[in-house]
Design an enzyme around this catalytic site. Sequence first.
Site, PDB file in Angstrom:
ATOM      1  N   PHE A 161       0.719  -1.266  -0.078  1.00 18.75           N
ATOM      2  CA  PHE A 161       0.066  -0.157  -0.249  1.00 18.75           C
ATOM      3  C   PHE A 161       0.822   1.431  -0.117  1.00 18.75           C
ATOM      4  O   PHE A 161       0.704   2.260   0.668  1.00 18.75           O
ATOM      5  CB  PHE A 161      -1.154   0.039   1.211  1.00 18.75           C
ATOM      6  CG  PHE A 161      -1.670  -1.251   1.279  1.00 18.75           C
ATOM      7  CD1 PHE A 161      -2.544  -1.789   0.429  1.00 18.75           C
ATOM      8  CD2 PHE A 161      -1.283  -2.104   2.456  1.00 18.75           C
ATOM      9  CE1 PHE A 161      -3.161  -2.962   0.428  1.00 18.75           C
ATOM     10  CE2 PHE A 161      -1.962  -3.412   2.689  1.00 18.75           C
ATOM     11  CZ  PHE A 161      -2.968  -3.826   1.656  1.00 18.75           C
ATOM     12  N   CYS A 162       1.961   1.262  -0.880  1.00 17.96           N
ATOM     13  CA  CYS A 162       2.837   2.467  -0.871  1.00 17.96           C
ATOM     14  C   CYS A 162       3.173   2.977   0.479  1.00 17.96           C
ATOM     15  O   CYS A 162       3.255   4.147   0.796  1.00 17.96           O
ATOM     16  CB  CYS A 162       2.088   3.711  -1.543  1.00 17.96           C
ATOM     17  SG  CYS A 162       1.812   3.282  -3.483  1.00 17.96           S
TER      18      CYS A 162
END
Length: 466
Positions: free
Chosen positions: A377-378
């Site tokens: 998720f970055c």
Amino acid sequence: MTSNFTSGDSSVSDGSLGSAALDRPLLSVVGGDLRAPLVQGGDVRYANLDYAASAPALTVVADRLTEVLPYYASVHRGAGYASQVMTSVFEAARASVSRFVGARPDDAVIFTRCTTDALNLAAGCVPADGEVLFLDIEHHANLLPWRARAHRCVEAADTVAETLARLAAALDERPVALVAVTGASNVSGEVTPLAQIVALAHSRGARVLADAAQSAPHLPLDMAATGVDFLAFAGHKLYAPFGSGALVGRRDWLDAAEPFLRGGGAVKNVSLDEVTWTTSPQRHEAGSPNVLGVVAMAAACDALAGLPAGAMQAREHLLRGRLVDGLEALGAQIFRIWDDSTETIGLATFSLDGHDPNRVAAYLSAEHGIGVRTGRFCAHPLFARKGYGREGAIRASFGVGSPTEDIDRLLDALTRYLKEGPAWEYTPSDKGWLPTPDPRVWPAWAQVNPAAGPGLSPCAAPPSLG
């Protein structure tokens, strides 16, 4: 913990809304009745539990675009009727965004493509000799732009109190120009203690920027009340997925900075030797703007602002509680940043011990028509520090258009997975785990590879390590 962007308590009790109101979506979304094909045959209503990546368009947003589209024209300086109408609508959208975030009267509202665009713009506006401070829990969009300049990263502690103490110590070590923090984690859903951070920063002469990509769709915003100096968010997470975003904040830094883009609309005068740039917001909005995207975002802002005070938070509290309780009953590990956080938004990230999250997600989609997100998720630094692993995790997220049934369907599907295993074969590939074979078909208009056969194309998405 105090509320993220408001100065007081805006919550409402569950009883004040009534059980019926909590059981149904607060607003209608486009695609709410979308049918998803299943590998075993037939189809079901698609359960969209991936709101945190891109939320569906509100029906009122789509209606607004249909209403406005016949008037579409270039804005500003146009003498034509349509151009003048669209210019008025475009600037009214700026006012809607300003009201939605509780901006101060002299704050500038600059339209961008997305939150990442807005944060990169902001990075160029910090004074050249100023340092930027941020936490290691940030999304890459609120981490990477600052690393091209003087910066320090503070490792978040296991508690909110200790994290605040670490920030205070870093601020006391030497002055910084800006503290950049997320409003709510896109990994855990935990709300950042923004009011306390603003107090710490301002008392030491620093400004605060809030990445509100996740908090804006879920929490009331009030920049004036909290003292947040800059705020960035995106339309595509705010039920207006049409390529718009915004940076809102103090004019002095924005007007002193070099234009984000160089071109028409950002200038007062141009000669072959000199350029006189205009002030914000036009200073950073060169080129033809995404007029329809801006109109869509404003419509979403107005629709969310029109909800009863506290209704969204109360409903999400119930849905998330239902989700987390069910996941914990299944033995899932729920991801958290802080042991003592109390306020969350509508998402939860989890893992099932011994089960590849990408395989689980492929199963949920192929056999149950449920859409979730997998990966890191970055937020790679956070995952590395917490030891969550490179394979990532599963994130379920929801919002104003989510029926309670979607939470129950996810829990039922996971229960079946753990007890019986998948009913289909899944094969790992460079595109992720794929159902083998995959008899599902895409709409004819979605075909991009004619060689795949008429209407036949694998639906499984590649694993997202971002």
